[in-house]
Design a protein around this motif. Structure first.
Motif, PDB file in Angstrom:
ATOM      1  N   THR A   1      37.181  42.281  41.645  1.00  0.00           N
ATOM      2  CA  THR A   1      38.802  41.585  42.013  1.00  0.00           C
ATOM      3  C   THR A   1      38.827  39.924  42.579  1.00  0.00           C
ATOM      4  OG1 THR A   1      39.042  42.355  44.023  1.00  0.00           O
ATOM      5  CG2 THR A   1      39.319  43.441  42.334  1.00  0.00           C
ATOM      6  N   ALA A   2      39.838  38.937  42.679  1.00  0.00           N
ATOM      7  CA  ALA A   2      39.721  37.889  43.096  1.00  0.00           C
ATOM      8  C   ALA A   2      39.406  38.030  44.723  1.00  0.00           C
ATOM      9  CB  ALA A   2      41.306  37.358  42.108  1.00  0.00           C
ATOM     10  N   THR A   3      40.481  39.219  44.975  1.00  0.00           N
ATOM     11  CA  THR A   3      40.741  39.497  46.846  1.00  0.00           C
ATOM     12  C   THR A   3      39.928  39.023  47.416  1.00  0.00           C
ATOM     13  OG1 THR A   3      40.724  41.469  46.834  1.00  0.00           O
ATOM     14  CG2 THR A   3      43.258  39.982  46.456  1.00  0.00           C
ATOM     15  N   GLU A   4      38.407  39.640  46.822  1.00  0.00           N
ATOM     16  CA  GLU A   4      37.224  39.614  47.522  1.00  0.00           C
ATOM     17  C   GLU A   4      35.845  38.288  47.003  1.00  0.00           C
ATOM     18  OE1 GLU A   4      36.172  43.072  45.088  1.00  0.00           O
ATOM     19  OE2 GLU A   4      36.213  44.787  46.828  1.00  0.00           O
ATOM     20  N   VAL A   5      36.616  37.245  46.751  1.00  0.00           N
ATOM     21  CA  VAL A   5      35.514  36.149  46.552  1.00  0.00           C
ATOM     22  C   VAL A   5      36.688  34.981  47.066  1.00  0.00           C
ATOM     23  CG1 VAL A   5      35.322  37.214  44.228  1.00  0.00           C
ATOM     24  CG2 VAL A   5      37.387  35.529  44.480  1.00  0.00           C
ATOM     25  N   GLN A   6      35.567  33.983  47.473  1.00  0.00           N
ATOM     26  CA  GLN A   6      36.046  32.726  47.616  1.00  0.00           C
ATOM     27  C   GLN A   6      36.646  32.320  46.867  1.00  0.00           C
ATOM     28  OE1 GLN A   6      32.577  30.236  48.274  1.00  0.00           O
ATOM     29  NE2 GLN A   6      33.495  28.754  49.440  1.00  0.00           N
ATOM     30  N   HIS A   7      37.687  31.493  48.122  1.00  0.00           N
ATOM     31  CA  HIS A   7      38.779  30.486  47.332  1.00  0.00           C
ATOM     32  C   HIS A   7      38.729  29.217  47.658  1.00  0.00           C
ATOM     33  CE1 HIS A   7      42.599  29.398  45.920  1.00  0.00           C
ATOM     34  NE2 HIS A   7      42.813  28.924  46.988  1.00  0.00           N
TER      35      HIS A   7
ATOM     36  N   SER B   1      47.121  24.835  47.572  1.00  0.00           N
ATOM     37  CA  SER B   1      48.722  24.517  46.460  1.00  0.00           C
ATOM     38  C   SER B   1      49.454  25.380  46.397  1.00  0.00           C
ATOM     39  CB  SER B   1      47.928  23.940  44.675  1.00  0.00           C
ATOM     40  OG  SER B   1      47.538  25.389  44.011  1.00  0.00           O
ATOM     41  N   GLY B   2      49.520  27.041  46.204  1.00  0.00           N
ATOM     42  CA  GLY B   2      49.995  28.065  47.081  1.00  0.00           C
ATOM     43  C   GLY B   2      49.890  28.612  44.883  1.00  0.00           C
ATOM     44  N   ARG B   3      49.102  28.019  43.998  1.00  0.00           N
ATOM     45  CA  ARG B   3      48.837  28.595  43.039  1.00  0.00           C
ATOM     46  C   ARG B   3      47.318  28.420  42.567  1.00  0.00           C
ATOM     47  NH1 ARG B   3      51.691  23.792  39.129  1.00  0.00           N
ATOM     48  NH2 ARG B   3      51.380  25.693  37.517  1.00  0.00           N
ATOM     49  N   ILE B   4      46.835  29.424  42.213  1.00  0.00           N
ATOM     50  CA  ILE B   4      45.426  29.417  42.166  1.00  0.00           C
ATOM     51  C   ILE B   4      44.691  29.703  40.521  1.00  0.00           C
ATOM     52  CG2 ILE B   4      45.568  30.789  44.098  1.00  0.00           C
ATOM     53  CD1 ILE B   4      44.724  33.341  42.396  1.00  0.00           C
ATOM     54  N   MET B   5      43.643  29.390  40.004  1.00  0.00           N
ATOM     55  CA  MET B   5      42.929  29.554  38.724  1.00  0.00           C
ATOM     56  C   MET B   5      41.866  30.152  38.611  1.00  0.00           C
ATOM     57  SD  MET B   5      42.887  25.769  37.043  1.00  0.00           S
ATOM     58  CE  MET B   5      42.125  25.177  38.194  1.00  0.00           C
ATOM     59  N   THR B   6      40.947  31.505  38.194  1.00  0.00           N
ATOM     60  CA  THR B   6      40.694  32.718  38.910  1.00  0.00           C
ATOM     61  C   THR B   6      39.165  32.208  37.489  1.00  0.00           C
ATOM     62  OG1 THR B   6      42.266  34.386  38.664  1.00  0.00           O
ATOM     63  CG2 THR B   6      39.839  35.578  38.541  1.00  0.00           C
ATOM     64  N   LEU B   7      38.056  31.924  38.420  1.00  0.00           N
ATOM     65  CA  LEU B   7      36.782  31.808  37.373  1.00  0.00           C
ATOM     66  C   LEU B   7      36.515  33.007  36.992  1.00  0.00           C
ATOM     67  CD1 LEU B   7      35.845  28.766  39.615  1.00  0.00           C
ATOM     68  CD2 LEU B   7      37.862  28.451  37.584  1.00  0.00           C
ATOM     69  N   ILE B   8      36.558  32.976  35.897  1.00  0.00           N
ATOM     70  CA  ILE B   8      34.912  33.924  34.959  1.00  0.00           C
ATOM     71  C   ILE B   8      34.051  33.838  34.608  1.00  0.00           C
ATOM     72  CG2 ILE B   8      35.075  35.768  33.221  1.00  0.00           C
ATOM     73  CD1 ILE B   8      37.751  36.118  34.984  1.00  0.00           C
ATOM     74  N   ASP B   9      33.112  34.833  34.976  1.00  0.00           N
ATOM     75  CA  ASP B   9      31.898  34.709  34.852  1.00  0.00           C
ATOM     76  C   ASP B   9      31.629  34.985  33.309  1.00  0.00           C
ATOM     77  OD1 ASP B   9      28.724  34.695  33.934  1.00  0.00           O
ATOM     78  OD2 ASP B   9      28.373  35.827  35.800  1.00  0.00           O
TER      79      ASP B   9
ATOM     80  N   SER C   1      33.317  39.361  35.448  1.00  0.00           N
ATOM     81  CA  SER C   1      33.629  39.666  36.309  1.00  0.00           C
ATOM     82  C   SER C   1      34.705  38.197  36.417  1.00  0.00           C
ATOM     83  CB  SER C   1      32.381  39.192  37.347  1.00  0.00           C
ATOM     84  OG  SER C   1      32.069  38.829  37.381  1.00  0.00           O
ATOM     85  N   VAL C   2      34.755  38.260  38.339  1.00  0.00           N
ATOM     86  CA  VAL C   2      35.215  36.911  38.503  1.00  0.00           C
ATOM     87  C   VAL C   2      34.991  36.570  39.429  1.00  0.00           C
ATOM     88  CG1 VAL C   2      37.325  36.331  40.270  1.00  0.00           C
ATOM     89  CG2 VAL C   2      37.244  38.380  38.847  1.00  0.00           C
ATOM     90  N   VAL C   3      34.872  34.917  39.624  1.00  0.00           N
ATOM     91  CA  VAL C   3      33.225  34.611  40.313  1.00  0.00           C
ATOM     92  C   VAL C   3      34.369  34.347  41.420  1.00  0.00           C
ATOM     93  CG1 VAL C   3      31.670  31.467  40.426  1.00  0.00           C
ATOM     94  CG2 VAL C   3      32.155  33.699  38.400  1.00  0.00           C
ATOM     95  N   ALA C   4      35.363  32.943  41.059  1.00  0.00           N
ATOM     96  CA  ALA C   4      36.389  32.700  42.300  1.00  0.00           C
ATOM     97  C   ALA C   4      37.017  32.101  41.908  1.00  0.00           C
ATOM     98  CB  ALA C   4      35.511  31.588  42.913  1.00  0.00           C
ATOM     99  N   THR C   5      37.808  32.322  43.004  1.00  0.00           N
ATOM    100  CA  THR C   5      39.595  31.661  42.458  1.00  0.00           C
ATOM    101  C   THR C   5      39.499  29.965  43.018  1.00  0.00           C
ATOM    102  OG1 THR C   5      40.294  32.448  44.580  1.00  0.00           O
ATOM    103  CG2 THR C   5      40.730  33.651  42.831  1.00  0.00           C
TER     104      THR C   5
END
Length: 502
Positions: free
Chosen positions: A3-9, A21-29, A34-38
């Motif tokens: 999940t995005a809460t377990e990865v590095q921002h 910025s208060g807005r995030i993009m989620t990066l996917i492998d 799987s979620v790589v990072a935000t």
């Protein structure tokens, strides 16, 4: 799935500071979804802040007024530090764009650092002052052409080779003394963010290199139209390139565009078929066909077409798809579900037009965005799959009736980025290459990107060239400084307008 809460921002880098910025993009492998990072998502306001930081750094002269040799020294230090961090950069790269570890090590990151070092060497070797021949008419004078930095350069980069193609822009821009704002693709910002931090830790002043991840329609469009940006360098699709041209025209910016391709691999009737089969497959399937200069049209003599297709199929069956971090994996996934669906649509469309799928043509079961290595036979050059850039592991085979016919088919395209010719006769290969309307023609090879020669395309494949000994020309302004040597008023031709004073 992580999940995005377990990865590095990851944060933007603006003016030497980390910015959220208060807005995030989620990066996917792409290999397993799987979620790589935000990463912080920048908008037009962040672009404005980055351009302001770049302009301020340029105006202070902290980088722009260093000598070329001083800039080269810092750039070499950065390259050495990036090489020390190569394993980390490789992981950042392949985790987001689906490259295999072999490709990421050899091409994506290995080339990137080597090419950045090349631009450092150019800073030392470039002719920053170019004297013209001494004038004798209408008066004795000497002119010298100065090459000077433009100011703020914007680099808009794609997802397929995120660091390499970004550094093709950042490297010459920095070597010339410019400041830079990078808008990486929203899928793959991590390697250039890390490179920017490495650069600052090794002597690049804050504000000289800024990185704003964000959506192209918002952050990219603002960069392309920003009045304080003097140059746009973009790699991506032809459609987006046209829009960047339109946006840049409002302030008459300089532009370099490296766009799409539909490369022909021309097999002549005297080719070594074993080498040609391997070369054609390599030319198409590297990085799952997600390379702008891929050879996606195999032009094959009609009388050996069936044999050549059979050889292609048998050899392509040996291509191994699997975990991208496994050194035995040959080919990884495509970038995302949208692109996967787009590729499959092209294949189904080709079948509807009468072509036959000789191998592959399907997605693999997930997770991940996998498309089988695909060979399509029975294709004519007027079919959509032969005209448009598929950007996936899809090779189409088109028959030809001799050299002249092959050249006609090869040039019958909106694109002209790269081509290959396969022959056992060097003179014949060179003669064919002379007639191909393409920025690069490789004889008995493919994907030979050499930083010492220019790269770019004819027609709708782009404007300008990257790499090569003249790469800094596109990141400099030419100023002519004229020095009168005539020695006085009497020698001047002013009487054409003004009579001599008493």
């Amino acid at each position: 799935m992580t999940t995005a809460t377990e990865v590095q921002h990851h944060l933007m880098r603006i003016g030497g500071q980390d910015v959220d910025s208060g807005r995030i993009m989620t990066l996917i492998d792409p290999s397993d979804e799987s979620v790589v990072a935000t990463v912080a998502q920048g908008d037009a306001a962040h672009v404005d802040a980055a351009v302001a930081a770049a302009k301020a750094a340029f105006d202070t002269g902290v980088w722009s007024r260093k000598t070329p040799q001083e800039r080269a020294t810092v750039m070499r230090r950065i390259a050495d530090a990036a090489n020390d961090a190569i394993e980390h950069l490789i992981e950042l790269e392949l985790s987001c764009n689906g490259a295999t570890i072999r490709q990421a090590t050899g091409f994506h990151i290995g080339y990137a650092i080597t090419h950045f070092s090349y631009f450092a060497d150019l800073a030392d070797a470039y002719a920053w002052r170019r004297p013209a021949p001494i004038m004798t008419f209408p008066t004795l004078a000497q002119s010298v052409v100065h090459r000077e930095p433009i100011g703020v350069v914007a680099a808009i980069a794609p997802w397929n080779f995120p660091l390499l193609l970004t550094l093709w822009k950042v490297g010459p821009a920095l070597a010339a003394g410019n400041s830079v704002v990078v808008k990486p693709d929203e899928h793959t910002p991590l390697s250039i963010l890390e490179f920017a931090r490495i650069a600052e830790r090794n002597g690049l002043p804050p504000g000289v290199l800024n990185v704003v991840p964000g959506d192209g329609r918002e952050a990219g469009a603002r960069l392309a139209s920003h009045p304080d940006v003097g140059k746009i360098a973009f790699t991506g699709s032809t459609a987006v390139g046209r829009e960047i041209m339109r946006l840049a025209s409002g302030t008459v910016k300089q532009i370099t565009l490296e766009l799409g391709g539909k490369g022909p691999s021309i097999v002549l009737d005297d080719a070594d078929l074993d080498m040609a089969v391997d070369g054609v497959l390599y030319g198409c399937f590297v990085h799952s066909g997600q390379v702008c200069e891929s050879g996606t049209r195999a032009l094959v003599p009609r009388d050996i077409q069936d044999e050549f297709v059979a050889r292609l199929v048998e050899r392509a069956k040996t291509v191994t798809m699997g975990p991208t971090r496994d050194w035995d994996t040959d080919m990884g996934p495509v970038i995302n579900a949208t692109q996967q669906a787009r590729i499959l649509d092209y294949i189904r469309g080709a079948e509807a037009e009468g072509a036959q799928v000789a191998l592959g043509g399907q997605a693999l079961d997930g997770p991940g965005f996998w498309v089988q290595p695909t060979i399509v036979a029975g294709v004519t050059n007027d079919m959509r799959i032969a005209r448009e850039e598929v950007f996936g592991p899809v090779l189409v085979v088109i028959p030809h009736d001799g050299d002249d016919d092959a050249i006609t088919i090869a040039n019958d395209s909106d694109y002209g980025l790269a081509a290959s010719v396969w022959t056992s006769d060097n003179a014949r290969g060179l003669a064919v290459a002379e007639r191909i309307r393409s920025g690069s023609v490789w004889i008995n090879d493919a994907h030979q990107i050499n930083c010492q020669v220019p790269f770019g395309g004819y027609k709708q494949s782009g404007i300008g060239r990257e790499l090569g000994p003249d790469a800094l020309d596109a990141y400099t302004e030419a100023k002519t400084v004229h020095l009168d040597l005539s020695g006085g008023r009497a020698a001047k031709p002013y009487d054409i307008l003004l009579s001599h004073a008493d």
